[in-house]
Design a protein around this motif. Structure first.
Motif, PDB file in Angstrom:
ATOM      1  N   ILE A 276      78.259  79.070 -59.924  1.00  0.00           N
ATOM      2  CA  ILE A 276      77.736  80.433 -59.766  1.00  0.00           C
ATOM      3  C   ILE A 276      77.453  81.044 -61.133  1.00  0.00           C
ATOM      4  O   ILE A 276      76.428  81.695 -61.333  1.00  0.00           O
ATOM      5  CB  ILE A 276      78.719  81.303 -58.948  1.00  0.00           C
ATOM      6  CG1 ILE A 276      78.759  80.814 -57.502  1.00  0.00           C
ATOM      7  CG2 ILE A 276      78.324  82.772 -59.011  1.00  0.00           C
ATOM      8  CD1 ILE A 276      79.847  81.449 -56.666  1.00  0.00           C
ATOM      9  N   GLU A 277      78.342  80.822 -62.080  1.00  0.00           N
ATOM     10  CA  GLU A 277      78.138  81.355 -63.426  1.00  0.00           C
ATOM     11  C   GLU A 277      76.867  80.782 -64.062  1.00  0.00           C
ATOM     12  O   GLU A 277      76.082  81.503 -64.664  1.00  0.00           O
ATOM     13  CB  GLU A 277      79.348  81.039 -64.303  1.00  0.00           C
ATOM     14  CG  GLU A 277      79.266  81.657 -65.674  1.00  0.00           C
ATOM     15  CD  GLU A 277      80.479  81.362 -66.513  1.00  0.00           C
ATOM     16  OE1 GLU A 277      80.355  81.435 -67.749  1.00  0.00           O
ATOM     17  OE2 GLU A 277      81.547  81.049 -65.959  1.00  0.00           O
TER      18      GLU A 277
ATOM     19  N   GLU B  27      73.881  82.309 -62.310  1.00  0.00           N
ATOM     20  CA  GLU B  27      73.670  83.699 -62.741  1.00  0.00           C
ATOM     21  C   GLU B  27      72.896  83.738 -64.045  1.00  0.00           C
ATOM     22  O   GLU B  27      72.012  84.576 -64.235  1.00  0.00           O
ATOM     23  CB  GLU B  27      75.001  84.424 -62.888  1.00  0.00           C
ATOM     24  CG  GLU B  27      75.606  84.838 -61.566  1.00  0.00           C
ATOM     25  CD  GLU B  27      76.986  85.465 -61.714  1.00  0.00           C
ATOM     26  OE1 GLU B  27      77.641  85.275 -62.772  1.00  0.00           O
ATOM     27  OE2 GLU B  27      77.408  86.134 -60.766  1.00  0.00           O
ATOM     28  N   ARG B  28      73.205  82.819 -64.941  1.00  0.00           N
ATOM     29  CA  ARG B  28      72.462  82.747 -66.203  1.00  0.00           C
ATOM     30  C   ARG B  28      71.024  82.311 -65.977  1.00  0.00           C
ATOM     31  O   ARG B  28      70.106  82.809 -66.621  1.00  0.00           O
ATOM     32  CB  ARG B  28      73.148  81.805 -67.171  1.00  0.00           C
ATOM     33  CG  ARG B  28      74.454  82.358 -67.684  1.00  0.00           C
ATOM     34  CD  ARG B  28      75.061  81.454 -68.702  1.00  0.00           C
ATOM     35  NE  ARG B  28      76.348  81.975 -69.125  1.00  0.00           N
ATOM     36  CZ  ARG B  28      76.982  81.561 -70.190  1.00  0.00           C
ATOM     37  NH1 ARG B  28      76.454  80.620 -70.942  1.00  0.00           N
ATOM     38  NH2 ARG B  28      78.138  82.071 -70.510  1.00  0.00           N
TER      39      ARG B  28
ATOM     40  N   LYS C 165      71.700  94.070 -64.253  1.00  0.00           N
ATOM     41  CA  LYS C 165      72.854  93.207 -64.541  1.00  0.00           C
ATOM     42  C   LYS C 165      74.010  93.441 -63.575  1.00  0.00           C
ATOM     43  O   LYS C 165      74.808  92.557 -63.338  1.00  0.00           O
ATOM     44  CB  LYS C 165      73.315  93.439 -65.973  1.00  0.00           C
ATOM     45  CG  LYS C 165      72.240  93.075 -66.978  1.00  0.00           C
ATOM     46  CD  LYS C 165      72.838  92.541 -68.232  1.00  0.00           C
ATOM     47  CE  LYS C 165      71.778  92.270 -69.266  1.00  0.00           C
ATOM     48  NZ  LYS C 165      71.079  91.052 -69.069  1.00  0.00           N
TER      49      LYS C 165
ATOM     50  N   PRO D 103      74.798  92.108 -57.724  1.00  0.00           N
ATOM     51  CA  PRO D 103      75.501  90.846 -57.457  1.00  0.00           C
ATOM     52  C   PRO D 103      74.538  89.743 -57.009  1.00  0.00           C
ATOM     53  O   PRO D 103      73.524  89.997 -56.373  1.00  0.00           O
ATOM     54  CB  PRO D 103      76.484  91.204 -56.342  1.00  0.00           C
ATOM     55  CG  PRO D 103      75.882  92.389 -55.673  1.00  0.00           C
ATOM     56  CD  PRO D 103      75.107  93.127 -56.728  1.00  0.00           C
ATOM     57  N   LEU D 104      74.883  88.538 -57.355  1.00  0.00           N
ATOM     58  CA  LEU D 104      74.103  87.370 -56.966  1.00  0.00           C
ATOM     59  C   LEU D 104      74.345  87.083 -55.488  1.00  0.00           C
ATOM     60  O   LEU D 104      75.487  87.073 -55.038  1.00  0.00           O
ATOM     61  CB  LEU D 104      74.539  86.164 -57.812  1.00  0.00           C
ATOM     62  CG  LEU D 104      73.693  84.916 -57.732  1.00  0.00           C
ATOM     63  CD1 LEU D 104      72.340  85.166 -58.423  1.00  0.00           C
ATOM     64  CD2 LEU D 104      74.393  83.756 -58.414  1.00  0.00           C
TER      65      LEU D 104
ATOM     66  N   ASP E  62      69.583  84.167 -53.809  1.00  0.00           N
ATOM     67  CA  ASP E  62      69.259  84.117 -55.233  1.00  0.00           C
ATOM     68  C   ASP E  62      69.734  82.814 -55.856  1.00  0.00           C
ATOM     69  O   ASP E  62      69.022  82.183 -56.644  1.00  0.00           O
ATOM     70  CB  ASP E  62      69.921  85.279 -55.984  1.00  0.00           C
ATOM     71  CG  ASP E  62      69.423  86.642 -55.544  1.00  0.00           C
ATOM     72  OD1 ASP E  62      68.272  86.740 -55.082  1.00  0.00           O
ATOM     73  OD2 ASP E  62      70.201  87.607 -55.662  1.00  0.00           O
ATOM     74  N   ALA E  63      70.958  82.409 -55.505  1.00  0.00           N
ATOM     75  CA  ALA E  63      71.539  81.194 -56.081  1.00  0.00           C
ATOM     76  C   ALA E  63      70.762  79.954 -55.647  1.00  0.00           C
ATOM     77  O   ALA E  63      70.474  79.079 -56.478  1.00  0.00           O
ATOM     78  CB  ALA E  63      73.006  81.079 -55.678  1.00  0.00           C
TER      79      ALA E  63
END
Length: 87
Positions: free
Chosen positions: A22-23, A26-27, A38, A41-42, A46-47
């Motif tokens: 997930i991190e 997010e990037r 910013k 939330p993802l 989106d992911a």
């Protein structure tokens, strides 16, 4: 994973991804869409779209959502980023 997105695209991505993945995603999302707030939330949608874009998914309006074959191939790309220490 792609079926979960179709049923409930706004759910938390932790149902399909590890915290490290997930991190990384997010990037990727922040790089692909720098105007995204910013504090937003993802979501799982989106992911999945970010992961698919790593594999060549263009994400145009008429393209629809990424399919099972594309998303299955792209989990390897995400693992490569995690393994390379880009988190």
């Amino acid at each position: 994973m792609t079926y979960q997105v179709r049923r409930d695209p706004d759910q938390d991505p932790s149902v399909a991804f590890s915290p490290t993945q997930i991190e990384v995603l997010e990037r990727v999302v922040a790089t692909q869409n720098p105007r995204r707030p910013k504090d937003q939330p993802l979501t799982l949608r989106d992911a999945v779209r970010a992961m698919a874009k790593l594999g060549g998914f263009l994400g145009r309006k008429r393209d629809g959502e990424p399919g099972v074959k594309l998303c299955g191939a792209d989990t390897g790309n995400c693992k490569c980023f995690v393994g390379a220490g880009l988190t």
